[in-house]
Design a protein around this motif. Structure first.
Motif, PDB file in Angstrom:
ATOM      1  N   TRP A 202       0.826  -1.205   0.000  1.00  0.00           N
ATOM      2  CA  TRP A 202       0.000   0.000   0.000  1.00  0.00           C
ATOM      3  C   TRP A 202       0.864   1.261   0.000  1.00  0.00           C
ATOM      4  O   TRP A 202       0.371   2.341  -0.304  1.00  0.00           O
ATOM      5  CB  TRP A 202      -0.932   0.009   1.206  1.00  0.00           C
ATOM      6  N   ARG A 203       2.125   1.096   0.354  1.00  0.00           N
ATOM      7  CA  ARG A 203       3.059   2.214   0.269  1.00  0.00           C
ATOM      8  C   ARG A 203       3.661   2.251  -1.127  1.00  0.00           C
ATOM      9  O   ARG A 203       3.846   1.201  -1.758  1.00  0.00           O
ATOM     10  CB  ARG A 203       4.183   2.068   1.301  1.00  0.00           C
ATOM     11  N   PRO A 204       4.019   3.430  -1.660  1.00  0.00           N
ATOM     12  CA  PRO A 204       4.696   3.487  -2.957  1.00  0.00           C
ATOM     13  C   PRO A 204       5.997   2.682  -2.936  1.00  0.00           C
ATOM     14  O   PRO A 204       6.699   2.618  -1.928  1.00  0.00           O
ATOM     15  CB  PRO A 204       4.957   4.981  -3.160  1.00  0.00           C
ATOM     16  N   VAL A 205       6.305   2.088  -4.062  1.00  0.00           N
ATOM     17  CA  VAL A 205       7.466   1.210  -4.179  1.00  0.00           C
ATOM     18  C   VAL A 205       8.700   2.030  -4.553  1.00  0.00           C
ATOM     19  O   VAL A 205       8.634   2.875  -5.452  1.00  0.00           O
ATOM     20  CB  VAL A 205       7.204   0.132  -5.255  1.00  0.00           C
ATOM     21  N   PRO A 206       9.846   1.804  -3.888  1.00  0.00           N
ATOM     22  CA  PRO A 206      11.085   2.483  -4.311  1.00  0.00           C
ATOM     23  C   PRO A 206      11.413   2.122  -5.758  1.00  0.00           C
ATOM     24  O   PRO A 206      11.604   0.952  -6.086  1.00  0.00           O
ATOM     25  CB  PRO A 206      12.141   1.947  -3.343  1.00  0.00           C
ATOM     26  N   PHE A 207      11.467   3.112  -6.613  1.00  0.00           N
ATOM     27  CA  PHE A 207      11.611   2.868  -8.050  1.00  0.00           C
ATOM     28  C   PHE A 207      12.977   3.286  -8.581  1.00  0.00           C
ATOM     29  O   PHE A 207      13.442   2.755  -9.577  1.00  0.00           O
ATOM     30  CB  PHE A 207      10.505   3.607  -8.799  1.00  0.00           C
ATOM     31  N   GLY A 208      13.612   4.256  -7.951  1.00  0.00           N
ATOM     32  CA  GLY A 208      14.911   4.709  -8.436  1.00  0.00           C
ATOM     33  C   GLY A 208      15.227   6.088  -7.902  1.00  0.00           C
ATOM     34  O   GLY A 208      14.588   6.581  -6.971  1.00  0.00           O
ATOM     35  N   THR A 209      16.228   6.723  -8.490  1.00  0.00           N
ATOM     36  CA  THR A 209      16.610   8.080  -8.114  1.00  0.00           C
ATOM     37  C   THR A 209      16.751   8.920  -9.372  1.00  0.00           C
ATOM     38  O   THR A 209      17.074   8.408 -10.447  1.00  0.00           O
ATOM     39  CB  THR A 209      17.944   8.104  -7.345  1.00  0.00           C
ATOM     40  N   THR A 210      16.503  10.207  -9.233  1.00  0.00           N
ATOM     41  CA  THR A 210      16.691  11.126 -10.347  1.00  0.00           C
ATOM     42  C   THR A 210      18.174  11.443 -10.502  1.00  0.00           C
ATOM     43  O   THR A 210      19.010  11.042  -9.692  1.00  0.00           O
ATOM     44  CB  THR A 210      15.922  12.425 -10.116  1.00  0.00           C
ATOM     45  N   ALA A 211      18.496  12.184 -11.560  1.00  0.00           N
ATOM     46  CA  ALA A 211      19.885  12.605 -11.759  1.00  0.00           C
ATOM     47  C   ALA A 211      20.386  13.460 -10.604  1.00  0.00           C
ATOM     48  O   ALA A 211      21.578  13.501 -10.321  1.00  0.00           O
ATOM     49  CB  ALA A 211      20.005  13.375 -13.073  1.00  0.00           C
ATOM     50  N   ARG A 212      19.465  14.133  -9.921  1.00  0.00           N
ATOM     51  CA  ARG A 212      19.837  14.986  -8.797  1.00  0.00           C
ATOM     52  C   ARG A 212      19.919  14.207  -7.486  1.00  0.00           C
ATOM     53  O   ARG A 212      20.195  14.782  -6.439  1.00  0.00           O
ATOM     54  CB  ARG A 212      18.836  16.130  -8.659  1.00  0.00           C
ATOM     55  N   GLY A 213      19.640  12.883  -7.538  1.00  0.00           N
ATOM     56  CA  GLY A 213      19.750  12.071  -6.345  1.00  0.00           C
ATOM     57  C   GLY A 213      18.481  11.977  -5.524  1.00  0.00           C
ATOM     58  O   GLY A 213      18.493  11.393  -4.442  1.00  0.00           O
ATOM     59  N   ALA A 214      17.378  12.534  -6.011  1.00  0.00           N
ATOM     60  CA  ALA A 214      16.109  12.465  -5.273  1.00  0.00           C
ATOM     61  C   ALA A 214      15.446  11.111  -5.509  1.00  0.00           C
ATOM     62  O   ALA A 214      15.422  10.600  -6.640  1.00  0.00           O
ATOM     63  CB  ALA A 214      15.172  13.593  -5.712  1.00  0.00           C
TER      64      ALA A 214
END
Length: 410
Positions: A202-214
């Motif tokens: 039910w929580r959002p799944v960790p999908f990745g990081t942006t180029a800025r590290g977010a």
């Protein structure tokens, strides 16, 4: 540099009075040099004529005349080779940023920019916020990101251009970020799922990081995901991220069909409710039976949800309490199909006794479309991965129901 150039530059900078004496010195020096040069040239010509002959002098005079006539003038055509390279200098001088926007034809020659937030170091790069001139749109700058990157002398993968929205933004406000180095050349960022003992889907799944590290988190409840990429570009890796989160949730039912038939999804076989490997006719027919089972379950869930108390089920759709209670038998169900085009394109009659009837691929598409349309409210999510996601591979009736889409190289 000519005296006239010096004079014009000082005049344009409103420093003509300060530079007048310096200009006079340069003028006198240039006059003396010109006289000495002319005298020396005349004397050399006379000596040459007396010792060698008039033909050499005449040829030299013609060559000098042609050289003077053919010299490169300001604004004229011609090539000029320079050693060196352009570098990113706008962070040190706001005028360079304005020049870059003008060179990229994003603002006019008489227009300028307004810095809302001065350049500041943000993570592994520099960030700033600016306002465009009136009537200039941030969306136009975003569409010409490559031209702006060229004007700034930076690789476009290091340049992020975003529109500032909300109360602090408007249609002409931009947020720029330029990385200190190529952010995609860094070491891969490990997923937090790799070390998680369990996960609540039910929580959002960790999908990745942006180029800025977010960090980027992907909701998978109430929606379905379509992943597109040509072979060897990471499509399977992306598909396994939400499926891994589902496998880590003990309250989730997992159904997987691996249309490639390799071993990329073999670890899920230990926890999957249904697992199909391969896309042969027998595998596709088994997938039809599994999807028919799911479609019937979706319909049954809606019948039961409609009869539940409003406090338990206020909106006629699944809740965390309902999906986690085994007594209701309605767990979150995630259906993951890799290389779905292998199933949808199977042009084999569904009924062997009716060669011209419905095809196996068409029946699979029909069932997936029903689940994608009605399943999310009943706790069903689709994760479909394909090499090409156009209408010829995935019909619009199905593709239009897949609310979240992610593309690598397609």
């Amino acid at each position: 540099m000519r005296v006239a150039d010096f004079h014009e530059a000082s005049k344009a900078a409103d420093r003509l009075v300060d530079k007048w004496q310096e200009i006079a010195v340069v003028r006198r020096r240039r006059g003396v040099i010109s006289m000495v040069g002319a005298g020396t040239t005349g004397l050399a010509g006379l000596v040459t004529e007396l010792t060698v002959g008039p033909l050499v002098v005449a040829g030299g005079a013609v060559s000098v005349a042609l050289a003077v006539a053919g010299r490169r003038k300001d604004g004229a055509g011609g090539r000029r080779t320079q050693l060196g390279s352009r570098s990113l200098a706008w962070l040190m001088n706001g005028d360079h940023l304005v020049t870059a926007f003008r060179d990229a034809r994003l603002i006019g020659r008489d227009e300028s920019l307004m810095l809302v937030k001065a350049p500041r170091h943000d993570g592994a790069g520099w960030a700033l916020t600016l306002d465009l001139p009136p009537s200039r749109k941030a969306s136009d700058v975003i569409g010409k990101r490559e031209a702006l990157a060229s004007a700034l002398a930076v690789d476009e993968v290091r340049l992020i251009v975003e529109r500032v929205r909300g109360d602090d933004g408007h249609a002409g406000r931009l947020a720029l970020w330029v990385g200190d180095a190529d952010p995609y050349a860094a070491e891969p960022v490990p997923s937090s799922l790799a070390s998680a003992a369990s996960w609540d889907l039910w929580r959002p799944v960790p999908f990745g990081t942006t180029a800025r590290g977010a960090a980027v988190n992907l909701p998978v409840v109430w929606t379905s995901l379509l992943i597109g990429a040509i072979p060897r570009q990471g499509k399977t890796f992306v598909a396994r991220l939400p499926l891994t989160a589902a496998a880590l949730d003990p309250h989730v039912r997992l159904i997987i069909a691996d249309g490639k038939g390799g071993k990329d999804f073999r670890p899920f076989e230990q926890v999957a409710h249904r697992f199909i490997r391969g896309s042969r006719e027998a595998d596709a027919r088994r997938l039809i039976r599994v999807l028919e089972e799911c479609a019937a379950d979706v319909a049954d869930r809606f019948d039961r949800l409609s009869e539940m108390d409003d406090e338990l089920c206020p909106e006629s759709k699944g809740t965390p309490e309902i999906t986690r209670d085994p007594a209701y038998g309605m767990p979150l169900t995630m259906i993951g199909i890799d290389e779905v085009q292998n199933f949808l394109g199977l042009d084999v009659p569904l009924d062997a006794d009716n060669p011209k009837g419905k095809r196996i691929g068409g029946r699979i598409c029909e069932l997936l479309t029903y689940i994608a349309k009605t399943g999310p409210a009943a706790g069903y999510s689709l994760i479909l991965a394909t090499q090409k996601q156009d209408a010829q591979v995935i019909p619009d009736g199905l593709r239009g129901q897949l609310g979240t889409r992610f593309a690598l190289k397609v």
